[in-house]
Design a protein around this motif. Structure first.
Motif: not given
Length: 476
Positions: A109-120, A204-208
């Protein structure tokens, strides 16, 4: 596993690759070559298996963890979990319900890509109550998610699984989102740092985006302020809303002397004497000792706003129940839990009031700005009562009784989801929960610093100050 027979505390801290490091510390070990992402992930999986009694994991991906695509990101190599309402490629999103079984997502999801960009490194999905509607994580069809500080107590909701995993030492940081306190409530219950950013601060996530009116903000739960600050900076490096002032990487307390409003009453009246009031007043004294001016203020909102939020809560439940089959033909509304179905019935009885409800929610922005906007920050409790035992907020409690319990419990957190500027949208102001001690029962107590829209930097600086003056209690 470490458990105390008298207190029933449960944690997984050990002399392993993770140690007692926070996420920033682990990322530094990876950058130096002292540890590898694989070592950290393996240690986190072993810890998760040792505290399975917490029931905090909704979906395991231990054999095939989601590794970062590149060796980049402020938190590269740090293991984590994502709340089970955000889409990650190759994992299902079940939203804490048994009304359907989520399919494996085809893409992030769109927000998930932002979250993953931190490298975790993502090891799986964390638990939540059905569609995030409850303030505890106790699904009627599965064991409850337990509080590692005392396994007989709630760990809050809706980001309850993430809170349990971070507090118990499985991972130092985990994803959460907040539509009425869903980051801050579990952070308070588990002795963690939980920042609800300004609405629009993240993608925003798709859900939001599907919500009738979006009140959800994305974020993380952590054990240290610097981890929250590091993630905030990493997310901003991936994408920044040009309509909000930049935050940057906040590294410690600020030097500016601030004017802080002290809010010690909710819509129902003053916070009574006891551990919660004591914790807030202790924090107020700490702020004053550092030159900040703390000024008591009355609650600016009436019971009409609380009713409007409950009606909107019911609108969301109605929206989910009515549109579920559009998202998944297997969706079975009869399998929704009693809270969701009760909220739907509540809304349908008052649906004719929807225009008034939306007006009141939007008007709250102007009220907040008028009463609290002149202050640099607001200090207030996170919760209206101490963390309850499991069962007290269960969705199996009769609806009217449960709603009254929830009204008293979450009387402070929704304020910052439904207020903000501009007033033509419910944009939401930022708020951060930080630990402020332990109750006589040995459970954490959280307090909030709230601010005007876009003012996350000030809140992080205040959180750093409190952490330095009163180091946060830790299970390990």
């Amino acid at each position: 596993m470490t458990a105390d027979a008298q207190t029933t505390r449960l944690h997984s801290f050990a002399d392993d690759a993770l140690g007692e490091h926070d996420a920033v510390g682990l990322a530094e070990l990876v950058r130096s070559g002292e540890r590898s992402p694989q070592e950290l992930a393996a240690a986190a999986v072993e810890r998760a298996r040792r505290v399975e009694e917490l029931h905090a994991v909704a979906y395991e991906s231990y054999d095939k963890p989601l590794l970062p695509a590149e060796r980049t990101g402020r938190l590269y190599g740090v293991p984590t979990f994502v709340k089970d309402n955000a889409d990650l490629a190759g994992m299902p999103s079940n939203h804490g319900t048994q009304a359907f079984q989520g399919k494996l997502a085809r893409e992030h999801g769109g927000y998930a890509r932002q979250f993953l960009s931190a490298g975790m490194t993502v090891l799986g999905k964390s638990t939540l109550p059905e569609f995030g509607f409850n303030a505890t994580t106790e699904p009627p069809f599965a064991p409850p998610t337990r509080n590692p500080w005392h396994t007989g107590y709630s760990v809050g909701g809706s980001s309850g699984g993430s809170a349990a995993l971070v507090a118990s030492g499985v991972v130092p940081i985990a994803h959460g989102n907040d539509g009425g306190g869903s980051i801050r409530i579990p952070a308070a219950c588990a002795g963690l740092v939980g920042l609800k950013p300004s609405r629009g601060r993240h993608i925003d996530s798709a859900m939001a985006r599907k919500l009738p009116v979006n009140i959800v903000s994305e974020g993380v739960l952590t054990r240290t302020v610097r981890d929250t600050a590091a993630y905030t900076a990493a997310a901003e490096e991936f994408w920044r809303n040009p309509g909000l002032p930049p935050i940057g990487y906040v590294e410690g307390p600020g030097s500016k002397r601030l004017r802080i409003a002290l809010l010690l009453e909710n819509i129902g009246g003053p916070v009574p004497p006891g551990p919660i009031r004591d914790a807030v007043e202790k924090v107020a004294a700490t702020m004053e000792s550092h030159g900040h001016h703390v000024e008591p203020v009355p609650m600016p909102f009436s019971a009409a706003l609380e009713t409007a939020f409950l009606e909107y809560w019911g609108l969301l439940a109605t929206f989910v129940a009515s549109t579920g089959k559009l998202a998944d033909r297997r969706f079975d509304a009869t399998r929704l839990d009693d809270l969701t179905l009760g909220l739907r019935r509540y809304f349908l009885r008052s649906a004719w009031r929807t225009p008034v409800m939306l007006y009141r929610l939007r008007a709250a922005a102007a009220t907040y700005q008028r009463a609290l906007g002149p202050y640099d920050a607001v200090l207030l409790p996170t919760l209206g009562r101490e963390t309850p035992e499991l069962g007290y907020l269960s969705p199996t409690v009769p609806f009217d009784e449960l709603i009254e319990r929830l009204r008293a419990y979450v009387s402070f957190t929704p304020i910052n989801n439904i207020t903000g500027t501009p007033i033509n949208n419910i944009t939401g102001t930022p708020s951060i929960t930080v630990p402020a001690g332990l109750s006589p029962a040995g459970l954490p107590i959280g307090v909030q610093f709230a601010g005007t829209r876009g003012n996350e930097r000030t809140l992080l600086e205040l959180a750093y100050l409190l952490e330095a003056e009163h180091p946060f209690p830790r299970l390990g």
